[in-house]
Design a protein around this motif. Structure first.
Motif, short mmCIF file in Angstrom:
data_model
loop_
_atom_site.label_atom_id
_atom_site.label_comp_id
_atom_site.label_asym_id
_atom_site.label_seq_id
_atom_site.Cartn_x
_atom_site.Cartn_y
_atom_site.Cartn_z
N PRO A 61 3.89 43.96 13.77
CA PRO A 61 4.34 45.06 12.95
C PRO A 61 5.69 44.95 12.63
N GLY A 62 5.86 45.91 11.71
CA GLY A 62 7.17 46.31 11.12
C GLY A 62 7.99 46.93 12.02
N LEU A 63 9.47 46.88 11.94
CA LEU A 63 10.53 47.83 12.37
C LEU A 63 11.36 48.21 11.40
N VAL A 64 11.37 49.49 11.14
CA VAL A 64 12.26 50.24 10.21
C VAL A 64 13.54 51.12 10.97
N VAL A 65 14.44 50.53 10.80
CA VAL A 65 15.76 51.66 11.34
C VAL A 65 16.48 52.13 10.32
N THR A 66 16.33 53.49 10.49
CA THR A 66 16.92 54.47 9.06
C THR A 66 18.12 54.98 9.74
N LEU A 67 19.19 54.71 9.06
CA LEU A 67 20.44 55.02 9.30
C LEU A 67 20.81 56.57 8.70
N LEU A 68 21.16 57.34 9.48
CA LEU A 68 21.22 58.70 9.01
C LEU A 68 22.77 59.31 9.02
N ASN A 69 23.30 59.84 7.99
CA ASN A 69 24.81 60.26 8.01
C ASN A 69 24.36 61.79 8.71
#
Length: 641
Positions: A453-461
């Motif tokens: 499975p994939g890992l998505v890391v979303t960086l939010l300001n």
């Protein structure tokens, strides 16, 4: 997730599926007149069965490269089958070879074959001459219709042929009579329908009036044969309104249709994450820290941890379970953000990774991270040439143990469709994308292997209200983000859209519909064919009336009248210009195909327009639906001595 195919019904739309509400009998209850007819090769023996039958259109070159390779295998198999049948005396598949063509810009493929400066028969623009049965193209390429006489041949508008190919009225003196035009495309496939929206969809919708007409054939008795249109997408809302505005089709069918179980269709079945590991989304936000600092810390942790786990697995081959997570794919919302982040990667990430494993320890004997050397980051953006894109995709598929593996790739929305590399499993998204559909499409590029499975890391300001809102509702949003898919907007008959595209679409309609107007210098032919072009006026006016069926009757009538008046004014101005040049003893051409002849069409930024009468401003046309103003150089000058 699975793609939803939106089928735009032909004029003779089939009734509701016969199996609904009763047991299937094994017999087709669809009337004979409404059944799908055989392919052109079976209906028309010999050369009459040639021509483009399937027209597949994409929005991005990344998609065309993938699909060309897949479809070529099918076409090659068909050609082998045709040859084997022909040897056995079976001519049912015709004597014209099955061919596949790629119709994209010059930056991706050469326009002509032959050596430099070769203008003889050996330098045939092959797609126009040989007419492949399967043509893969980008949407914006159809802006060439008013500029190039041979483009009408892709819709079967030819009159002569020989062993070298097919010819229309713009190529006199070659070949023998064919006895009428070839069949038009019977199937038009529009991939990623959700991308045909906004500015691109609005301009494309104007051209579709001409494209739709060229793909039709009048069968007599008030019947018109129109191609079936299949538009595929996984993220769309209010698709029926978009289809009507784009293609002028009042009815559409979702395929596969809804069944008794919403979790299962004919093609796919939804399985819970307890059975099959699902893609994992992680949100990262830091109070008082810039987004670039967050990117630096996150990239260091992911790359160093991946190196440590890869070594711990002890397998140096694609079977290493950590292999998908050794390549970090970075997604950026703009080239400006990508450019700034690339400097961080090249300067900070590369140097700090060399000692990162020695600094980050939970206990002296328990290292979470490992020292790592990474190569130059790979870039997938619009400023990268097509051959470099193809090479980048090849390298991304390489395992970590290979010499040409990629440690870190930086990309924009170019990858949101068309990047089907099963190996990729790790992505960092810098800032929440503006559209939920874009976010879904982009992040689905990783984790395509069901076993990894994939890992998505979303960086939010979190200093931005929108990013902060997504951070605070991160779990709920990702559990239901298909609900947040935005409705698309397509307004092809708005005033500004008509300013940009109506003249080009109207000229394309006229040039390829009336044979006397097709040749390069055929723009003068309007002097004798003006009456025949009233049909073009009615076609655009009727399309304007039909594309917004929900408007009140008074607004519909006003819209139709406005479009009709603009079309009449364009044709009258065209007639006036042609008459002026006839009186001066010269012919009027469309573009620049003939030397020493004045053109009717000009680019929006053509410098020659400054010396032309205002009437020429009405006939400005782009050569691509994506044409934008070119970049300019700014040279600062210090005015202080």
């Amino acid at each position: 997730s699975f793609s939803v195919l939106l089928m735009c019904a032909r004029r003779f739309a089939p009734p509701t599926a016969p199996w609904r509400g009763r047991r299937a009998s094994g017999k087709c209850s669809v009337p004979e007149s409404q059944r799908r007819k055989p392919t052109p090769r079976l209906r028309n023996p010999g050369r009459r069965g040639a021509g483009v039958d399937v027209l597949m259109r994409y929005t991005l070159r990344l998609l065309t490269l993938d699909q060309l390779g897949r479809a070529t295998a099918l076409i090659c198999a068909l050609e082998l089958e045709r040859q084997q049948r022909a040897k056995a005396g079976d001519k049912s598949l015709g004597d014209w070879p099955f061919k596949i063509g790629l119709w994209v810009g010059l930056a991706a493929t050469p326009n002509r074959m032959g050596g430099p400066g070769d203008t003889g028969p050996g330098a045939d623009k092959t797609a126009y001459r040989r007419l492949p049965c399967f043509l893969i193209a980008t949407v914006d390429k159809f802006a060439a219709l008013p500029w190039i006489a041979q483009t009408g041949k892709l819709f079967g508008l030819v009159e002569r042929f020989d062993q070298a190919g097919f010819y229309n009225t713009a190529e006199p003196g070659r070949g023998s009579a064919l006895g009428g035009p070839l069949p038009p495309p019977g199937l038009i496939i529009q991939d990623e329908l959700h991308l045909i929206s906004g500015p691109l969809g609005t301009i494309a919708g104007v051209y579709e009036t001409a494209i739709g007409h060229l793909a039709e054939r009048d069968l007599g008795n008030g019947q018109t044969l129109r191609p079936k249109i299949i538009a595929s997408t996984a993220t769309v809302r209010q698709a029926a309104a978009q289809i009507q505005a784009l293609f002028g089709r009042a009815s559409s069918t979702i395929f596969p249709p809804a069944g008794p179980d919403r979790r299962a269709s004919f093609f796919a079945r939804t399985r819970p994450s307890m059975e099959v590991p699902a893609r994992l989304y992680v949100g990262v936000g830091a109070q008082g820290r810039s987004l670039k600092v967050v990117l630096l810390r996150t990239a260091l942790a992911l790359l160093a941890a991946g190196q440590r786990l890869y070594k711990e697995a002890g397998v140096k081959s694609p079977t290493n379970p950590v292999d998908p997570y050794t390549t970090l794919l970075g997604y950026f919302n703009s080239l400006r953000e990508l450019g700034g982040s690339r400097r961080i990667v090249e300067d900070e990430v590369t140097s700090q990774l060399r000692r990162y494993g020695n600094r980050r320890r939970r206990e002296p004997a328990d290292t979470l991270f490992a020292r790592r050397e990474i190569g130059e980051p790979l870039e997938l953006t619009s400023r990268v040439s097509t051959n470099q894109v193809s090479e980048a995709k090849r390298r991304l598929a390489q395992a970590h143990a290979e010499d040409e593996h990629v440690d870190l790739a930086l990309a924009t929305n170019m990858i949101s469709v068309g990047l089907d590399i099963t190996r990729l499993g790790l992505m960092v998204v810098l800032g929440q994308p503006k559209m939920s559909s874009e976010y879904i499409q982009a992040t689905s590029r990783v984790g395509r292997d069901p076993d990894r499975p994939g890992l998505v890391v979303t960086l939010l300001n979190i200093h931005k209200p929108r990013d902060r809102s997504h951070y605070e509702r991160f779990g709920y949003y990702h559990a239901t983000f298909y609900r947040a898919v935005e409705a698309t907007s397509v307004t092809p008959f708005s005033p500004r859209a008509l300013d940009r595209a109506l003249a080009a679409a109207l000229v394309a309609y006229a040039r390829h519909t009336v044979p006397a107007l097709t040749a390069a210098a055929g723009a003068t032919g309007i002097l004798t064919e003006r009456t025949a072009l009233n049909a073009a006026v009615d076609a655009f006016a009727d399309r304007a009336l039909a594309h917004r069926s929900g408007l009140p009757a008074t607004e519909q009538a006003a819209l139709r009248a406005r479009v009709r008046d603009r079309c009449v004014d364009l044709l009258d101005t065209w007639f006036k210009l042609a008459d002026q040049h006839r009186n001066a003893g010269v012919k009027l051409q469309y573009g620049t195909e003939e030397r020493n002849l004045p053109p009717l069409l000009h680019g929006f930024l053509d410098e020659k327009l400054a010396s032309k009468p205002d009437d020429y401003l009405k006939f400005r046309a782009n050569r691509s639906m994506r044409d934008v103003e070119p970049s300019v150089d700014l040279f600062p000058k210090d005015l202080i001595d």
